[in-house]
Write a protein that holds these residues in place. Structure first.
Motif, PDB file in Angstrom:
ATOM      1  N   LEU A 270      -4.589   4.668  -9.346  1.00 20.52           N
ATOM      2  CA  LEU A 270      -4.985   6.031  -8.990  1.00 20.52           C
ATOM      3  C   LEU A 270      -6.428   6.094  -8.493  1.00 20.52           C
ATOM      4  N   ALA A 271      -7.325   5.328  -9.113  1.00 23.76           N
ATOM      5  CA  ALA A 271      -8.721   5.310  -8.667  1.00 23.76           C
ATOM      6  C   ALA A 271      -8.815   4.804  -7.231  1.00 23.76           C
ATOM      7  N   GLU A 272      -8.093   3.732  -6.921  1.00 24.16           N
ATOM      8  CA  GLU A 272      -8.099   3.198  -5.562  1.00 24.16           C
ATOM      9  C   GLU A 272      -7.479   4.184  -4.579  1.00 24.16           C
ATOM     10  N   ALA A 273      -6.345   4.753  -4.953  1.00 20.73           N
ATOM     11  CA  ALA A 273      -5.634   5.659  -4.051  1.00 20.73           C
ATOM     12  C   ALA A 273      -6.481   6.877  -3.702  1.00 20.73           C
ATOM     13  N   LEU A 274      -7.216   7.387  -4.664  1.00 23.40           N
ATOM     14  CA  LEU A 274      -8.086   8.536  -4.417  1.00 23.40           C
ATOM     15  C   LEU A 274      -9.142   8.166  -3.378  1.00 23.40           C
ATOM     16  N   ALA A 275      -9.742   6.994  -3.547  1.00 23.59           N
ATOM     17  CA  ALA A 275     -10.777   6.548  -2.617  1.00 23.59           C
ATOM     18  C   ALA A 275     -10.207   6.241  -1.230  1.00 23.59           C
TER      19      ALA A 275
ATOM     20  N   ALA B 272       0.404  13.683  -5.514  1.00 21.72           N
ATOM     21  CA  ALA B 272       0.841  14.914  -6.187  1.00 21.72           C
ATOM     22  C   ALA B 272       0.970  14.613  -7.670  1.00 21.72           C
ATOM     23  N   VAL B 273       0.463  15.514  -8.486  1.00 22.06           N
ATOM     24  CA  VAL B 273       0.459  15.363  -9.932  1.00 22.06           C
ATOM     25  C   VAL B 273       1.259  16.514 -10.536  1.00 22.06           C
TER      26      VAL B 273
ATOM     27  N   GLU C  67       0.859  -1.187   0.000  1.00 20.85           N
ATOM     28  CA  GLU C  67       0.000   0.000   0.000  1.00 20.85           C
ATOM     29  C   GLU C  67       0.893   1.234   0.000  1.00 20.85           C
ATOM     30  N   ALA C  68       0.598   2.154  -0.875  1.00 21.29           N
ATOM     31  CA  ALA C  68       1.437   3.344  -1.023  1.00 21.29           C
ATOM     32  C   ALA C  68       1.204   4.328   0.112  1.00 21.29           C
ATOM     33  N   ALA C  69       2.302   4.882   0.637  1.00 20.74           N
ATOM     34  CA  ALA C  69       2.208   5.954   1.616  1.00 20.74           C
ATOM     35  C   ALA C  69       1.880   7.265   0.916  1.00 20.74           C
ATOM     36  N   ALA C  70       2.309   7.378  -0.348  1.00 24.32           N
ATOM     37  CA  ALA C  70       2.061   8.562  -1.166  1.00 24.32           C
ATOM     38  C   ALA C  70       2.316   8.186  -2.620  1.00 24.32           C
ATOM     39  N   ILE C  71       1.740   8.949  -3.523  1.00 24.14           N
ATOM     40  CA  ILE C  71       1.908   8.698  -4.962  1.00 24.14           C
ATOM     41  C   ILE C  71       2.266  10.007  -5.661  1.00 24.14           C
ATOM     42  N   VAL C  72       3.248   9.903  -6.552  1.00 34.32           N
ATOM     43  CA  VAL C  72       3.609  11.001  -7.438  1.00 34.32           C
ATOM     44  C   VAL C  72       3.274  10.564  -8.853  1.00 34.32           C
TER      45      VAL C  72
ATOM     46  N   LEU D  31     -11.813  19.227 -10.222  1.00 31.65           N
ATOM     47  CA  LEU D  31     -12.449  18.076  -9.579  1.00 31.65           C
ATOM     48  C   LEU D  31     -11.424  17.316  -8.738  1.00 31.65           C
ATOM     49  N   LEU D  32     -10.258  17.028  -9.315  1.00 28.85           N
ATOM     50  CA  LEU D  32      -9.223  16.311  -8.571  1.00 28.85           C
ATOM     51  C   LEU D  32      -8.730  17.122  -7.380  1.00 28.85           C
ATOM     52  N   ARG D  33      -8.526  18.412  -7.571  1.00 27.90           N
ATOM     53  CA  ARG D  33      -8.112  19.252  -6.441  1.00 27.90           C
ATOM     54  C   ARG D  33      -9.160  19.236  -5.335  1.00 27.90           C
ATOM     55  N   GLY D  34     -10.427  19.230  -5.729  1.00 27.37           N
ATOM     56  CA  GLY D  34     -11.512  19.168  -4.754  1.00 27.37           C
ATOM     57  C   GLY D  34     -11.520  17.873  -3.957  1.00 27.37           C
ATOM     58  N   GLU D  35     -10.923  16.838  -4.514  1.00 28.17           N
ATOM     59  CA  GLU D  35     -10.809  15.545  -3.827  1.00 28.17           C
ATOM     60  C   GLU D  35      -9.507  15.432  -3.043  1.00 28.17           C
ATOM     61  N   GLY D  36      -8.729  16.510  -2.998  1.00 24.92           N
ATOM     62  CA  GLY D  36      -7.511  16.514  -2.204  1.00 24.92           C
ATOM     63  C   GLY D  36      -6.234  16.212  -2.961  1.00 24.92           C
ATOM     64  N   VAL D  37      -6.336  16.045  -4.273  1.00 23.64           N
ATOM     65  CA  VAL D  37      -5.138  15.789  -5.076  1.00 23.64           C
ATOM     66  C   VAL D  37      -4.410  17.110  -5.294  1.00 23.64           C
ATOM     67  N   CYS D  38      -3.111  17.079  -5.143  1.00 27.55           N
ATOM     68  CA  CYS D  38      -2.287  18.272  -5.372  1.00 27.55           C
ATOM     69  C   CYS D  38      -1.833  18.271  -6.827  1.00 27.55           C
TER      70      CYS D  38
END
Length: 174
Positions: free
Chosen positions: A98-103, A109-110, A68-73, A130-137
């Motif tokens: 990415l779909a799983e990690a978002l959930a 970070a992108v 399980e990823a602690a973080a994703i770039v 939309l992605l920023r609204g879900e907490g993606v940087c």
């Protein structure tokens, strides 16, 4: 680390090296096109892990091969991957992760690499929000990161792709 098929991907080893300096254990996933941009052997040697770009067949030895990823770039991130991900499309291994990690709320970070014409497309702008609204940087423009480049000028920017920005962002969010 998820690598898409864009010019800076040929230098993805720079992100791996920087992540290792920060004591990260790096696993590399590529989109199907992204795999053609990277030197798989070099990345596998650097990380000590296989570079994944496809699902394993059920019952494959080793099962789910990634912890399980602690973080994703996601870098370099493309117009196509960002739009598909925001719309919930999971038609390749990288998008599934990415779909799983978002959930799961994994810090993501992108760091996009695209020209100004694509980055101005209304669908892309909506999907970034939309992605920023879900907490993606999403590190692009407006003080969030590098500005998109003029069409046809991307090759000049490959040496200066700011890989470290994405690591900084996930470390801050982590």
């Amino acid at each position: 680390m998820i690598i898409c098929g864009a010019g800076p991907a040929v230098h993805a080893d720079q992100l791996v090296a920087e992540a290792h300096k920060r004591q990260w254990d790096v696993h590399v996933i590529t989109t199907p096109v992204g795999r053609d941009f990277v030197d798989v052997e070099v990345l596998e040697k650097m990380t000590g892990h296989p570079v994944r770009s496809d699902y394993h067949r059920p019952g494959h030895a080793g099962g789910r091969s990634l912890p399980e990823a602690a973080a994703i770039v996601v870098a370099p991130a493309t117009y196509n991957t960002i739009n598909k991900w925001a719309l919930g499309v999971s038609d390749n291994y990288a998008l599934g992760i990415l779909a799983e990690a978002l959930a799961l709320g994994t810090p993501i970070a992108v760091l996009p690499f695209m020209n100004a014409a694509l980055s101005a497309h209304p669908a892309y702008l909506r999907n970034v929000e939309l992605l920023r609204g879900e907490g993606v940087c999403v590190l692009q423009g407006d003080g969030h990161g590098p500005e998109p480049h003029p069409p046809g000028a991307g090759g000049q920017l490959l040496p200066s792709f700011p890989w470290g920005l994405a690591l900084d962002a996930v470390e801050t969010a982590h």
